[in-house]
Motif scaffolding. Sequence first.
Motif, PDB file in Angstrom:
ATOM      1  N   GLU A 621       0.825  -1.209   0.000  1.00  0.00           N
ATOM      2  CA  GLU A 621       0.000   0.000   0.000  1.00  0.00           C
ATOM      3  C   GLU A 621       0.860   1.261   0.000  1.00  0.00           C
ATOM      4  O   GLU A 621       0.569   2.230  -0.694  1.00  0.00           O
ATOM      5  N   LEU A 622       1.976   1.270   0.801  1.00  0.00           N
ATOM      6  CA  LEU A 622       2.850   2.452   0.843  1.00  0.00           C
ATOM      7  C   LEU A 622       3.538   2.674  -0.498  1.00  0.00           C
ATOM      8  O   LEU A 622       3.684   3.808  -0.966  1.00  0.00           O
ATOM      9  N   GLU A 625       0.448   3.087  -3.540  1.00  0.00           N
ATOM     10  CA  GLU A 625      -0.473   4.215  -3.438  1.00  0.00           C
ATOM     11  C   GLU A 625       0.237   5.500  -3.039  1.00  0.00           C
ATOM     12  O   GLU A 625       0.268   6.476  -3.781  1.00  0.00           O
ATOM     13  N   ILE A 626       0.886   5.504  -1.841  1.00  0.00           N
ATOM     14  CA  ILE A 626       1.516   6.740  -1.355  1.00  0.00           C
ATOM     15  C   ILE A 626       2.699   7.122  -2.238  1.00  0.00           C
ATOM     16  O   ILE A 626       2.866   8.280  -2.638  1.00  0.00           O
ATOM     17  N   GLN A 629       1.535   8.471  -5.605  1.00  0.00           N
ATOM     18  CA  GLN A 629       0.905   9.793  -5.505  1.00  0.00           C
ATOM     19  C   GLN A 629       1.944  10.888  -5.244  1.00  0.00           C
ATOM     20  O   GLN A 629       1.850  11.994  -5.770  1.00  0.00           O
ATOM     21  N   PHE A 630       2.983  10.609  -4.405  1.00  0.00           N
ATOM     22  CA  PHE A 630       4.058  11.585  -4.202  1.00  0.00           C
ATOM     23  C   PHE A 630       4.808  11.827  -5.505  1.00  0.00           C
ATOM     24  O   PHE A 630       5.220  12.952  -5.822  1.00  0.00           O
ATOM     25  N   ASP A 660      -5.638  13.601  -1.354  1.00  0.00           N
ATOM     26  CA  ASP A 660      -5.748  12.155  -1.602  1.00  0.00           C
ATOM     27  C   ASP A 660      -4.675  11.396  -0.842  1.00  0.00           C
ATOM     28  O   ASP A 660      -4.916  10.308  -0.297  1.00  0.00           O
ATOM     29  N   ILE A 661      -3.432  11.993  -0.798  1.00  0.00           N
ATOM     30  CA  ILE A 661      -2.363  11.326  -0.037  1.00  0.00           C
ATOM     31  C   ILE A 661      -2.759  11.265   1.434  1.00  0.00           C
ATOM     32  O   ILE A 661      -2.577  10.251   2.117  1.00  0.00           O
ATOM     33  N   ASP A 664      -5.315   8.459   2.049  1.00  0.00           N
ATOM     34  CA  ASP A 664      -4.726   7.111   2.050  1.00  0.00           C
ATOM     35  C   ASP A 664      -3.941   6.863   3.334  1.00  0.00           C
ATOM     36  O   ASP A 664      -3.977   5.778   3.917  1.00  0.00           O
ATOM     37  N   LEU A 665      -3.162   7.887   3.781  1.00  0.00           N
ATOM     38  CA  LEU A 665      -2.432   7.727   5.039  1.00  0.00           C
ATOM     39  C   LEU A 665      -3.396   7.536   6.207  1.00  0.00           C
ATOM     40  O   LEU A 665      -3.151   6.744   7.120  1.00  0.00           O
TER      41      LEU A 665
END
Length: 815
Positions: A621-622, A625-626, A629-630, A660-661, A664-665
């Motif tokens: 997931e990190l 997704e994260i 997005q970064f 959005d970030i 997710d976090l």
Amino acid sequence: MKTRKENNSSQAANLAGRLAAIYGRVVITAALIFAALVTVLLVKQYYDKKNQMIRSATDDLEERAISVDYFLSNAAEDVIESKIWAQDYLNLSRDNEDPPELPKTVRLDTGGKIHVAEPPHKDIYGNIVLTDSEIPAGSDAIRQIDMAFKLFEVQRINHYAPPDFTWSEFYSTKGFGSVYPWSASDKSVRILQRRVARDMLRQFETSAADLKQRNPFESRLWSEAYVDVPGRGLMITCGSPVFDGDRFIGMVSAEMSLDFFSHFVEKQQTANGAIMIVNSRKQILSTTGMKPRLMERVPVFGNHAPGLDLESIFNTNPGGAGYLHSGKNHIISTRLNNADWAMIKIMPESDIMRAFFPEALFGAVVVGLMFGFLAAANRVMNRYFVKPALGFVDFIEAEATTGRPAPRPKVPPVWEQWFIRMSDTLALKSVAANLPGAIFQLKKTGSGNATLTIVSSGVEQLLGVAAEDLVNRDAFTLNFLSGRNAEQFKQKLRDSESDLKPFAFETAVTIPSGKERWVRFILRPRKERDEPGETMWDGLMLDISDRKRLEDQLLEHRDRLEETVASRTGELKNVNEELRREIQERIKSEAALKVSEERIRAMSQKAIRAQDDERERLSRELHDEIGQQFAAVLFQLPAIKNKPCICPDDIVRIEHMIRDIGEDLHRICKGLQPMTLTQFGLAPALKMLLWEFMETYGAKIVTDIESPVHCPDNELAAAAYRICQEAVSNSIRHSGAEKILVSLKQDARGIELTVRDNGRGFDMDTAKDKGNLGLSGMKRRAEQSGGRLEIESAPGRGARVAFSHPALAAAKDES
């Protein structure tokens, strides 16, 4: 003699003609039967296709309903979370002697009245406005205003994650309200004065006494759909009552745009089908092709689906699917669990016909090909089999009529074999004469006599009697059968005549030379067609004297061998008994060792697998997704930087990406550690956890949770939270309990968390032997936090899990 041949040949010719006519009728009948079978198969295939499409549509509708229920549950969870927070805050503030500090926008005049000013947008999340002209400045009103002001933080967190709320409000019976996010005061007043909100508030106020007695997680309500005043299209409201002690003081609510549900009713499997979401007030909340943002009025179900009985759908229990055939439409429906709504799928009959058309076309092609094949096969049969057979019958008739050889007809090569077989039939007599035995026919008439009608010449060598002397003789009067054997032979014949089964009979006979021989008779019965009541046996006589001598020798050798085997078996039995005892002892030892090793290996693998799965999920997931997005944000920043002037749309786009970030976090962190546990404490977190269990599994959970409960650190609170989560989950999934009691209390001795159910229970020793990972995990958490865990259970007596910690008592005394 010639006349008899002519009659026989004429009968054969007529029979051949009738057989040819029968063959033609059989071909036509077979073609008609085939056509009927294909038609039946096509009809069955159509109904199978229809049932398949209905089942597929039902599965699709149930999956969509589960998704809608999930988002409705999230929305209700956020509203209930705000309600629990507000009530806990009011309970805590009731004991404070000092009045709360009012926000800068709220002031008291010299007459004891409350005035609210419009705050700057940058200094506050939401807006507090008066719905009455004047509010007396009592302590309850001041506490509620302070609570509403601090509630903005909870509402802000709820607005981060789906479903997207348009506004969140708090309505007070004191004559004021709050709106998140911030908007101008006149707009906030219009929001608070909506008719649906006032109706919902009156409904909660009317049933306040009943709602107070209910589980707090069940006291929620969805409003009817309405058109939003500021122009956002169709909206829906979810609300829950708020109590200060036993007094009803208002409600918390949140609005969602019905445009959010549009993607649940799109992407149809059929061309003209439609999916609707309808509430119990017969309003269409969303349907295929509908754009709620552009609607100026709420569509009514009766105008879109006339003749459909909506009441019958809402009279069914939530969950599952119902089916109805109305006119030219197939209608599938299911009720939702988290709102008084239903999802309806309408599938026209024309869509099923369109889907079945390729299969019907294929079936028609197959029928045409099969009829062509039958026509070609019939032509081949007539040319190469039927016509040659009729010509051959004419050939036989001509020879029988004239007495002279007739011209041989032209027949396919396959018919040449028939002529060869005819000649072979004439050679059977010579073959029968050379057999090592004799063949015969035995005929029994109605008078009871058994006459030999045919006997081959081999009987003379076998029995020493000429065949001519045996023909037309009664078999029971023959002197080679003794009296006892003759009676047995008669009984065999009677049994064979009654059930028409073949039989064999062996007997010793004395031939005229004085020697004794063993003869085996094999007879097969059949009924005579021309003479009803008479039975014919086709038989065979065989000389088995040599076989009998060998059988006697084998019996003698067998007796000697059995004596030897018996003596050796006794010796081996004693040796085998000793070996068996040694093997059983060794097997028991190895089995006990293997069970211990497997138990240790299984517990280790469970722990390692659970740890690896959690690490893999977090890493995926990190990274996926994260990280992505970064990367997208970093990719956008240089493009904005190089522009001569920064456009507000660029800033908005970057702001959405960063939000959005954050969402997710927030979701990942909530999975690792519940937000309610770290932000609101142990008691609210346990209430939310139990509400989720009741909503997800329909379990009946009775709570007795004191609020607040003071914990000195997060580790102890997390241990109590996880132990409660594991104990309640085990009761729901394994015990079959009808009722679960959860109690959380704190006194001078410390804290005590108890989970008790009335389920089937379990054997403690068996659970220890199996190495239950859930029980061992709860004990390990309790020991690591410095507390003590007690587990009590027995088959048929339910289970009790109690966690206590004395350090929490010291924390409460210090506070």
